[in-house]
Design an enzyme around this catalytic site. Structure first.
Site, PDB file in Angstrom:
ATOM      1  N   HIS A 207       0.789  -1.229   0.000  1.00 47.30           N
ATOM      2  CA  HIS A 207       0.000   0.000   0.000  1.00 47.30           C
ATOM      3  C   HIS A 207       0.821   1.279   0.000  1.00 47.30           C
ATOM      4  O   HIS A 207       0.267   2.364  -0.149  1.00 47.30           O
ATOM      5  CB  HIS A 207      -0.958   0.020   1.201  1.00 47.30           C
TER       6      HIS A 207
HETATM    7  C1  UD1 Z   1      -2.289   5.740   5.705  1.00 48.62           C
HETATM    8  C2  UD1 Z   1      -1.059   6.310   6.382  1.00 48.62           C
HETATM    9  C3  UD1 Z   1       0.026   5.230   6.427  1.00 48.62           C
HETATM   10  C4  UD1 Z   1      -0.485   3.935   7.033  1.00 48.62           C
HETATM   11  C5  UD1 Z   1      -1.733   3.502   6.252  1.00 48.62           C
HETATM   12  C6  UD1 Z   1      -2.308   2.205   6.782  1.00 48.62           C
HETATM   13  C7  UD1 Z   1      -0.626   8.718   6.012  1.00 48.62           C
HETATM   14  C8  UD1 Z   1       0.201   9.692   5.284  1.00 48.62           C
HETATM   15  N1  UD1 Z   1      -0.503   7.431   5.619  1.00 48.62           N
HETATM   16  O1  UD1 Z   1      -1.952   5.468   4.345  1.00 48.62           O
HETATM   17  O2  UD1 Z   1       1.097   5.712   7.213  1.00 48.62           O
HETATM   18  O3  UD1 Z   1       0.504   2.932   6.905  1.00 48.62           O
HETATM   19  O4  UD1 Z   1      -2.709   4.545   6.347  1.00 48.62           O
HETATM   20  O5  UD1 Z   1      -3.392   1.774   6.019  1.00 48.62           O
HETATM   21  O6  UD1 Z   1      -1.351   9.092   6.904  1.00 48.62           O
HETATM   22  N2  UD1 Z   1      -9.068   5.005   1.095  1.00 48.62           N
HETATM   23  C9  UD1 Z   1     -10.270   4.352   0.987  1.00 48.62           C
HETATM   24  N3  UD1 Z   1     -10.932   4.007   2.127  1.00 48.62           N
HETATM   25  C10 UD1 Z   1     -10.435   4.287   3.355  1.00 48.62           C
HETATM   26  C11 UD1 Z   1      -9.189   4.968   3.459  1.00 48.62           C
HETATM   27  C12 UD1 Z   1      -8.527   5.308   2.311  1.00 48.62           C
HETATM   28  O7  UD1 Z   1     -10.741   4.049  -0.094  1.00 48.62           O
HETATM   29  O8  UD1 Z   1     -11.081   3.947   4.365  1.00 48.62           O
HETATM   30  C13 UD1 Z   1      -8.337   5.382  -0.121  1.00 48.62           C
HETATM   31  C14 UD1 Z   1      -8.277   6.889  -0.289  1.00 48.62           C
HETATM   32  O9  UD1 Z   1      -9.264   7.357  -1.117  1.00 48.62           O
HETATM   33  C15 UD1 Z   1      -6.914   7.120  -0.901  1.00 48.62           C
HETATM   34  C16 UD1 Z   1      -6.100   5.955  -0.422  1.00 48.62           C
HETATM   35  O10 UD1 Z   1      -6.988   4.960   0.042  1.00 48.62           O
HETATM   36  O11 UD1 Z   1      -6.968   7.025  -2.301  1.00 48.62           O
HETATM   37  C17 UD1 Z   1      -5.094   6.352   0.605  1.00 48.62           C
HETATM   38  O12 UD1 Z   1      -5.663   6.670   1.880  1.00 48.62           O
HETATM   39  P1  UD1 Z   1      -4.839   7.596   2.909  1.00 48.62           P
HETATM   40  O13 UD1 Z   1      -5.497   7.635   4.211  1.00 48.62           O
HETATM   41  O14 UD1 Z   1      -4.500   8.878   2.247  1.00 48.62           O
HETATM   42  O15 UD1 Z   1      -3.452   6.875   3.086  1.00 48.62           O
HETATM   43  P2  UD1 Z   1      -3.085   5.343   3.251  1.00 48.62           P
HETATM   44  O16 UD1 Z   1      -2.439   4.905   1.987  1.00 48.62           O
HETATM   45  O17 UD1 Z   1      -4.218   4.516   3.783  1.00 48.62           O
END
Ligand code: UD1
Length: 367
Positions: A207
């Site tokens: 991820h």
């Molecule tokens: C975040 C944390 C990372 C952690 C990870 C665990 C930051 C910078 N990163 O990364 O340190 O290891 O969580 O999972 O805070 N999305 C969904 N549903 C959700 C959450 C996210 O579809 O419930 C999608 C969002 O639209 C986005 C992507 O996943 O496109 C990334 O989500 P985001 O919270 O920005 O960062 P993570 O990659 O989850």
């Protein structure tokens, strides 16, 4: 003592479970704020239900966005909550955008801030988490370090006076759930279709933006997984699914069988059933180590150096640049025979955290 925990992303919910259980055994008031950074049931709700965490007292509902938008939304929504609640401590977890926003909001209101999992460093400035953790450590009043190595990093940055070794709360929860899984207290995990848990298989997650956001790199990593000689159960994080879809990259290919993320007990059971783990997750590297499964980490570095030093984890930044046989031999290598010791503590870190916060009430040590 009134403590506000600020959480928002999946790994923080795992750490919240032992902390909330430790506070439940005291007379302290523990108030939970969920920022809403993770909002999918698979990444959030199942952790509250499955780990017995009380429902959040406040949900900020910030959702996804650019780093600035997500961090800024948490700040905006959190200010009035902290202003109203006036806790003795604000406790922030790990290294996400919710962590830095929580620390910043609190420190500007002169509320004492404690940082759980302080002092971890990758020294990779491309990682958003590296900035979040360094900045949070430098603004927090109390730095709760999980390991001796983390204490050394804090010392090197002049932060010794605010640092305390607490141990790693993930050990508390991982070992508790392992014992429950082994005692048959949890249903079998929902592994991806095509994975037979009675036969050897590898468990994989991916991820990190550095692995998912460049289509050429993501495609090459997936091909490396697809070519492995064992079935690969790929538990796909929403970021991986959305980036693969956006770039027309197929996740289900060759040895790879795609499934949804698992609840915590399911994940522990899946690691125990597997022959080994391939991942870029910090938490999973350590969980595999605690559950005595080998890990191959698709990153150039790790914050959890103890897993590498003891031979349980091998870093392979570019599996697609490795010859296919060597890559296959790496992920299926034999389990090390040396005793890994207990570099992450003895499973009582959450109690240490509560005790240290009592001793440091007001933001500085007085016991
Ligand atoms: C975040 C944390 C990372 C952690 C990870 C665990 C930051 C910078 N990163 O990364 O340190 O290891 O969580 O999972 O805070 N999305 C969904 N549903 C959700 C959450 C996210 O579809 O419930 C999608 C969002 O639209 C986005 C992507 O996943 O496109 C990334 O989500 P985001 O919270 O920005 O960062 P993570 O990659 O989850």
């Amino acid at each position: 003592m009134k403590v506000i925990s600020i959480v928002g992303a999946r790994p923080q919910l795992v750490k919240l479970a032992p902390i909330s259980a430790a506070f439940a055994g005291t007379e302290h008031e523990h108030f939970i704020v969920h920022t809403g950074q993770h909002y999918d049931a698979d990444l959030s709700d199942v952790f509250f239900d499955g780990l017995g965490i009380p429902d959040p007292d406040v949900h900020l509902g910030v959702g996804s966005g650019s780093h600035g938008a997500q961090t800024g939304s948490v700040l905006t929504a959190l200010d009035p909550v902290l202003e109203r609640e006036q806790p003795d401590w604000v406790l922030v977890y790990g290294d996400t955008n919710s962590t830095i926003a929580g620390a910043l909001s609190a420190v500007k209101m002169h509320l004492p801030v404690a940082h759980l999992e302080a002092g971890l460093r990758s020294f990779n400035r491309r990682m958003p988490e590296e900035h979040n953790r360094v900045l949070t450590d430098h603004c927090a009043d109390l730095l709760l370090a999980p390991t001796e190595e983390a204490m050394r990093h804090l010392a090197a940055e002049g932060l010794t006076a605010r640092s305390q070794l607490a141990g790693d709360v993930m050990v508390d929860i991982c070992l508790r759930i392992r014992d429950a899984v082994l005692a048959g207290e949890h249903p079998a995990p929902a592994l991806p279709e095509g994975i037979d848990p009675t036969q050897p298989f590898l468990l994989a997650t991916l991820h990190r933006p550095d692995n998912t956001d460049d289509p050429a790199r993501l495609s090459a990593i997936l091909e490396s997984l697809a070519g492995l000689p064992l079935p690969v159960a790929l538990l796909a994080h929403p970021r991986l699914v959305s980036r693969a879809e956006a770039h027309g990259i197929k996740l289900n290919q060759g040895a790879v069988h795609v499934g949804r993320p698992l609840p915590y007990a399911g994940l522990v059971a899946a690691v125990l059933a597997s022959s080994g783990v391939v991942t870029d997750s910090g938490g999973l590297q350590k969980e595999a180590f605690l559950l005595e499964r080998i890990t191959t980490t698709i990153r150039p570095e790790t914050e959890w150096v103890e897993t590498v030093d003891t031979g349980w984890n091998v870093l392979v930044p570019d599996p697609h640049r490795m010859d296919a046989d060597t890559w296959a031999a790496t992920v299926t290598r034999p389990t090390p025979t040396t005793d890994p010791g207990t570099p992450y503590g003895d499973g009582h870190a959450a109690e240490n955290v509560v005790r240290i916060m009592e001793e440091w009430k007001g933001g500085s040590r007085h016991a």
